[in-house]
Design an enzyme around this catalytic site. Structure first.
Site, PDB file in Angstrom:
ATOM      1  N   CYS A  29       1.044  -1.016   0.046  1.00  0.00           N
ATOM      2  CA  CYS A  29       0.157   0.130   0.245  1.00  0.00           C
ATOM      3  C   CYS A  29       1.298   1.762  -0.584  1.00  0.00           C
ATOM      4  O   CYS A  29       1.974   0.890  -0.194  1.00  0.00           O
ATOM      5  CB  CYS A  29      -0.795   0.019   1.353  1.00  0.00           C
ATOM      6  N   ASP A  41      -7.882   4.024   0.957  1.00  0.00           N
ATOM      7  CA  ASP A  41      -7.115   4.209   1.354  1.00  0.00           C
ATOM      8  C   ASP A  41      -8.323   4.827   3.202  1.00  0.00           C
ATOM      9  O   ASP A  41      -8.660   5.728   3.022  1.00  0.00           O
ATOM     10  CB  ASP A  41      -6.227   5.547   1.393  1.00  0.00           C
ATOM     11  N   ARG A  79      -3.365  -0.682   5.270  1.00  0.00           N
ATOM     12  CA  ARG A  79      -4.339  -1.482   4.480  1.00  0.00           C
ATOM     13  C   ARG A  79      -3.315  -3.059   4.090  1.00  0.00           C
ATOM     14  O   ARG A  79      -3.655  -3.917   4.422  1.00  0.00           O
ATOM     15  CB  ARG A  79      -4.934  -1.328   3.085  1.00  0.00           C
TER      16      ARG A  79
HETATM   17  P1  4NP Z   1      -1.972   3.232   4.174  1.00  0.00           P
HETATM   18  O1  4NP Z   1      -2.660   4.274   4.883  1.00  0.00           O
HETATM   19  O2  4NP Z   1      -1.969   3.511   2.404  1.00  0.00           O
HETATM   20  O3  4NP Z   1      -2.842   1.970   4.049  1.00  0.00           O
HETATM   21  O4  4NP Z   1      -0.855   2.116   5.206  1.00  0.00           O
HETATM   22  C1  4NP Z   1      -2.129   5.394   4.196  1.00  0.00           C
HETATM   23  C2  4NP Z   1      -1.266   5.655   5.920  1.00  0.00           C
HETATM   24  C3  4NP Z   1      -0.650   6.676   6.131  1.00  0.00           C
HETATM   25  C4  4NP Z   1      -0.581   7.562   4.787  1.00  0.00           C
HETATM   26  C5  4NP Z   1      -1.130   7.683   3.747  1.00  0.00           C
HETATM   27  C6  4NP Z   1      -2.260   6.194   3.938  1.00  0.00           C
HETATM   28  N1  4NP Z   1      -0.259   8.560   5.090  1.00  0.00           N
HETATM   29  O5  4NP Z   1      -0.552   9.974   4.502  1.00  0.00           O
HETATM   30  O6  4NP Z   1       0.938   9.100   6.573  1.00  0.00           O
END
Ligand code: 4NP
Length: 150
Positions: free
Chosen positions: A8, A122, A14
């Site tokens: 991800c 997300d 995720r």
């Molecule tokens: P992930 O979610 O891609 O599912 O781990 C996110 C976690 C952090 C951030 C963006 C998406 N962020 O911008 O810090």
């Protein structure tokens, strides 16, 4: 032994859930499962507390996982690379060196809805329901991965 990588953006919401869910459905001698993020924001971080909580609700402990960034070397290690959304897909494909690398990458929900390119949304900026929805989507996709490995 099949080696499967879940990818991800941050590797805290995720993909650690996808890793934990898939590991829980497979014995360690069938497959190696790992996860990574295309960004390096959360290198060394534990999963988001909301991902840890929804996993715990379903009997899984993902609190020991730590964030790391996807690297080009992952194409050499892993057989299957499942990405959560179209942005992840583009970021991973951009690093592919050849067609063999590209062929390893698939949108994870295409397992459930072939060729539709649906995103696992997300959940980072949303509420707890988003994490529950992500859990259910990933659980369904991981059942298909397990069946495909049989
Ligand atoms: P992930 O979610 O891609 O599912 O781990 C996110 C976690 C952090 C951030 C963006 C998406 N962020 O911008 O810090």
């Amino acid at each position: 032994m099949t080696k499967i990588l879940m990818v991800c953006l941050g590797n805290i919401c995720r993909s650690p859930l996808a890793e934990g869910i898939l590991k829980s459905k497979l014995s360690p001698d069938t497959a190696i499962v790992d996860s990574a993020g295309t960004a390096n924001y959360h290198e060394g971080s534990e999963p988001d507390r909301r991902s840890i909580a929804v996993a715990r609700k379903y009997g899984l402990d993902i609190s020991n996982l730590r964030g790391r960034q996807f690297t080009v070397d992952d194409f050499d290690v892993f057989d299957l690379i499942y990405v959560m959304d179209q942005s992840n897909y583009q970021n991973v494909i951009r690093l592919a060196r050849d067609e063999e690398d590209k062929a390893k990458v698939e949108m994870i929900l295409n397992l459930v809805h072939p060729s539709q390119n649906f995103d696992v949304p997300d959940p980072y900026y949303g509420g707890d329901q988003g994490f529950e929805n992500v859990y259910q989507m990933l659980d369904e996709a991981c059942d298909i991965i397990v069946n495909n490995l049989k």
